[in-house]
Design a protein around this motif. Structure first.
Motif, PDB file in Angstrom:
ATOM      1  N   LEU A  58     -16.980 105.475 107.299  1.00 36.26           N
ATOM      2  CA  LEU A  58     -17.618 104.878 106.124  1.00 36.26           C
ATOM      3  C   LEU A  58     -16.925 105.323 104.839  1.00 36.26           C
ATOM      4  N   ALA A  59     -16.535 106.590 104.779  1.00 35.28           N
ATOM      5  CA  ALA A  59     -15.858 107.096 103.586  1.00 35.28           C
ATOM      6  C   ALA A  59     -14.513 106.410 103.372  1.00 35.28           C
ATOM      7  N   SER A  60     -13.931 105.866 104.438  1.00 39.30           N
ATOM      8  CA  SER A  60     -12.629 105.202 104.304  1.00 39.30           C
ATOM      9  C   SER A  60     -12.747 103.783 103.766  1.00 39.30           C
ATOM     10  N   VAL A  61     -13.969 103.229 103.753  1.00 40.57           N
ATOM     11  CA  VAL A  61     -14.121 101.834 103.318  1.00 40.57           C
ATOM     12  C   VAL A  61     -15.027 101.677 102.098  1.00 40.57           C
ATOM     13  N   CYS A  62     -15.618 102.750 101.616  1.00 43.73           N
ATOM     14  CA  CYS A  62     -16.476 102.625 100.435  1.00 43.73           C
ATOM     15  C   CYS A  62     -16.624 103.977  99.756  1.00 43.73           C
ATOM     16  N   ASP A  63     -17.029 103.939  98.498  1.00 45.61           N
ATOM     17  CA  ASP A  63     -17.304 105.168  97.748  1.00 45.61           C
ATOM     18  C   ASP A  63     -18.735 105.641  97.953  1.00 45.61           C
ATOM     19  N   ARG A  64     -19.596 104.700  98.341  1.00 47.52           N
ATOM     20  CA  ARG A  64     -21.015 105.032  98.537  1.00 47.52           C
ATOM     21  C   ARG A  64     -21.587 104.053  99.546  1.00 47.52           C
ATOM     22  N   PHE A  65     -22.356 104.581 100.492  1.00 44.63           N
ATOM     23  CA  PHE A  65     -22.960 103.725 101.510  1.00 44.63           C
ATOM     24  C   PHE A  65     -24.471 103.755 101.375  1.00 44.63           C
ATOM     25  N   GLU A  66     -25.064 102.572 101.343  1.00 43.33           N
ATOM     26  CA  GLU A  66     -26.511 102.420 101.314  1.00 43.33           C
ATOM     27  C   GLU A  66     -26.919 101.580 102.521  1.00 43.33           C
ATOM     28  N   TRP A  67     -28.158 101.751 102.984  1.00 44.15           N
ATOM     29  CA  TRP A  67     -28.543 101.012 104.178  1.00 44.15           C
ATOM     30  C   TRP A  67     -30.033 100.733 104.216  1.00 44.15           C
ATOM     31  N   TRP A  68     -30.348  99.729 105.031  1.00 45.15           N
ATOM     32  CA  TRP A  68     -31.739  99.466 105.379  1.00 45.15           C
ATOM     33  C   TRP A  68     -31.888  99.687 106.889  1.00 45.15           C
ATOM     34  N   PRO A  69     -33.081  99.972 107.383  1.00 41.90           N
ATOM     35  CA  PRO A  69     -33.245 100.276 108.814  1.00 41.90           C
ATOM     36  C   PRO A  69     -32.827  99.099 109.690  1.00 41.90           C
ATOM     37  N   GLU A  70     -31.943  99.378 110.628  1.00 39.19           N
ATOM     38  CA  GLU A  70     -31.486  98.324 111.536  1.00 39.19           C
ATOM     39  C   GLU A  70     -32.615  97.969 112.491  1.00 39.19           C
ATOM     40  N   PRO A  71     -33.007  96.690 112.538  1.00 35.88           N
ATOM     41  CA  PRO A  71     -34.114  96.310 113.415  1.00 35.88           C
ATOM     42  C   PRO A  71     -33.766  96.545 114.882  1.00 35.88           C
ATOM     43  N   ALA A  72     -34.728  97.073 115.629  1.00 35.34           N
ATOM     44  CA  ALA A  72     -34.523  97.286 117.060  1.00 35.34           C
ATOM     45  C   ALA A  72     -34.474  95.942 117.776  1.00 35.34           C
ATOM     46  N   ARG A  73     -33.592  95.835 118.750  1.00 38.95           N
ATOM     47  CA  ARG A  73     -33.473  94.597 119.531  1.00 38.95           C
ATOM     48  C   ARG A  73     -33.760  94.900 120.994  1.00 38.95           C
ATOM     49  N   SER A  74     -34.691  94.170 121.557  1.00 40.28           N
ATOM     50  CA  SER A  74     -35.056  94.375 122.953  1.00 40.28           C
ATOM     51  C   SER A  74     -34.018  93.723 123.859  1.00 40.28           C
ATOM     52  N   PRO A  75     -34.040  94.050 125.154  1.00 39.49           N
ATOM     53  CA  PRO A  75     -33.131  93.387 126.091  1.00 39.49           C
ATOM     54  C   PRO A  75     -33.333  91.870 126.139  1.00 39.49           C
ATOM     55  N   LEU A  76     -34.482  91.410 125.673  1.00 39.67           N
ATOM     56  CA  LEU A  76     -34.785  89.973 125.685  1.00 39.67           C
ATOM     57  C   LEU A  76     -34.480  89.311 124.347  1.00 39.67           C
ATOM     58  N   LEU A  79     -33.472  85.715 124.041  1.00 39.25           N
ATOM     59  CA  LEU A  79     -34.534  84.740 124.280  1.00 39.25           C
ATOM     60  C   LEU A  79     -35.566  84.744 123.148  1.00 39.25           C
ATOM     61  N   THR A  80     -35.960  85.936 122.696  1.00 42.55           N
ATOM     62  CA  THR A  80     -37.018  85.998 121.690  1.00 42.55           C
ATOM     63  C   THR A  80     -36.593  85.372 120.365  1.00 42.55           C
ATOM     64  N   ARG A  81     -35.278  85.412 120.052  1.00 45.00           N
ATOM     65  CA  ARG A  81     -34.824  84.821 118.793  1.00 45.00           C
ATOM     66  C   ARG A  81     -34.978  83.302 118.799  1.00 45.00           C
ATOM     67  N   LEU A  82     -35.160  82.720 119.967  1.00 46.63           N
ATOM     68  CA  LEU A  82     -35.314  81.263 120.042  1.00 46.63           C
ATOM     69  C   LEU A  82     -36.630  80.797 119.409  1.00 46.63           C
ATOM     70  N   LEU A  89     -34.137  77.209 109.049  1.00 48.93           N
ATOM     71  CA  LEU A  89     -32.845  77.891 109.019  1.00 48.93           C
ATOM     72  C   LEU A  89     -32.216  77.916 110.408  1.00 48.93           C
ATOM     73  N   PRO A  90     -30.880  77.944 110.485  1.00 47.75           N
ATOM     74  CA  PRO A  90     -30.227  78.152 111.783  1.00 47.75           C
ATOM     75  C   PRO A  90     -30.670  79.485 112.381  1.00 47.75           C
ATOM     76  N   VAL A  91     -30.755  79.550 113.686  1.00 47.87           N
ATOM     77  CA  VAL A  91     -31.262  80.750 114.353  1.00 47.87           C
ATOM     78  C   VAL A  91     -30.476  82.004 113.961  1.00 47.87           C
ATOM     79  N   PRO A  92     -29.131  82.012 113.984  1.00 47.74           N
ATOM     80  CA  PRO A  92     -28.419  83.250 113.619  1.00 47.74           C
ATOM     81  C   PRO A  92     -28.673  83.673 112.177  1.00 47.74           C
ATOM     82  N   VAL A  93     -28.865  82.726 111.282  1.00 52.50           N
ATOM     83  CA  VAL A  93     -29.138  83.054 109.887  1.00 52.50           C
ATOM     84  C   VAL A  93     -30.540  83.642 109.750  1.00 52.50           C
ATOM     85  N   ARG A  94     -31.520  82.986 110.359  1.00 50.80           N
ATOM     86  CA  ARG A  94     -32.894  83.493 110.284  1.00 50.80           C
ATOM     87  C   ARG A  94     -33.005  84.883 110.904  1.00 50.80           C
TER      88      ARG A  94
END
Length: 377
Positions: A58-76, A79-82, A89-94
């Protein structure tokens, strides 16, 4: 941080490990920006464990890194994103839209950066317009075109209907959001022209595909029977291409050169694909994620790019050319690159032609070396 102006860079994905063409393009551009005219603030989803694990990267690509919690994704998750199919909105965008991301980005915009860059068209779903700061949409594809190609090659009527709906939604989304940005950046001249023709974008710019020639050192294609494909196998365009290759091309290659072998290098190959290759007794190896693709490219006789859908950076092509792997590709696989068929790669848009060109390379070291040298140059 210094008194330099701030560049806020918004990514919908945590960028490490760098295991896809899009991540390669993004991290290379960020490395070029970091230490220059701006203080680069990168914001993306993450976890505290990822931030700690990839602190140096991260230090090699930015001076400061900020983040939001990455949503957990189940094995399904696939299917659940359908559940988003009926929405506007398109599914990948939503799937990329999260309230915590919008709040975090909004707080960073309140700091009044000199410019805000949104990485990939999908990232626009995290923007609240008007942005009120100078802004850049940094694209990697014409996303709607990829959806259209999936629609066109689908043979199942239900899948064709779904892809048609997703294409219409993505086209509307790109058309509605690109005009909100001050600058749109494309990956190739053909994409730039599509943004003008399809969406009326005013004077988009191009940052073309590149490759690190020191990292991808040239190695002559001396391994007479080794064929390789490099690409993330959780990307549907790559899955479609390898399905096409396994079903329609590989049997013809194996009949002509029985001792030829095929290595598919890329993260998360679908289990059904691995099982299909095993059940058919194909001489295939699926590596899954690897730390260094060069270990599998080095000296290979042929790099195949059997894409029938897709778009974007075509990094796999430039990496193969740099590394000395002669390429056999469909037109889509090399689309947008300033290369000449017959000189820098061999072009094949039918299964018969594709198999014949691969066999030609396997059987002629002279042809392999000529293509490899011209492509590297």
């Amino acid at each position: 941080m210094s008194n330099k102006p701030t560049l806020l860079f918004v990514s919908t994905r945590f960028l490490f490990p760098v295991d896809s063409g899009g991540k390669i393009r993004t991290t290379q551009v960020l490395r070029g920006l970091t230490g220059g005219r701006f203080n680069v603030v990168l914001v993306s989803p993450a976890t505290s464990q990822l931030v700690e694990q990839y602190e140096a990267e991260l230090a090699s690509v930015c001076d400061r890194f900020e983040w939001w919690p990455e949503p957990a994704r189940s094995p399904l998750f696939a299917l659940t994103r359908l559940r988003y199919l009926p929405g506007p909105l398109p599914v990948p965008v939503r799937t990329d839209r999260h309230p915590s991301a919008i709040r975090r980005i909004g707080a960073l915009l309140e700091e009044r950066p000199a410019v805000a860059v949104y990485d990939f068209a999908h990232a626009a779903v995290l923007a609240e317009f008007p942005l009120r700061v100078p802004s850049v949409m940094f694209t990697h594809n014409v996303e709607a075109e990829i959806f259209k190609r999936h629609r066109d090659v689908a043979t199942n009527p239900i899948k064709k209907m779904i892809w048609s709906g997703q294409y219409d939604k993505m086209r509307r989304f790109e058309n509605a959001t690109f005009g909100e940005f001050d600058v749109v950046v494309a990956v190739a001249e053909r994409d730039r022209q599509q943004f003008i023709d399809d969406y009326g974008v005013s004077n988009p710019h191009v940052i073309p595909t590149g490759v690190d020639l020191d990292f991808f050192a040239f190695n002559p294609p001396t391994k007479d029977r080794e064929i390789v494909f490099c690409g993330s196998m959780d990307w549907m365009a790559n899955q479609t291409g390898i399905d096409y290759y396994m079903d329609e091309i590989w049997p013809k290659i194996a009949a002509a050169v029985p001792d030829a072998s095929m290595t598919v290098v890329g993260r998360s190959p679908p289990e059904r694909m691995v099982n299909a290759a095993r059940q058919r007794n194909h001489r295939f190896k699926f590596t899954g994620f690897v730390d260094d693709v060069r270990d599998y490219m080095r000296g290979a006789s042929v790099s195949v790019i059997p894409l029938t859908v897709g778009g974007g950076t075509r990094l796999k092509a430039y990496e193969a050319m740099a590394a000395g792997n002669p390429i056999v590709s469909t037109s889509i696989g090399m689309e947008g690159l300033p290369v000449e068929p017959g000189k820098h790669f061999l072009l094949a848009d039918t299964p018969e032609d594709f198999a014949n060109e691969v066999v030609r390379l396997l059987q002629s070291r002279e042809l392999r070396e000529r293509i490899a040298v011209d492509a590297r140059a």
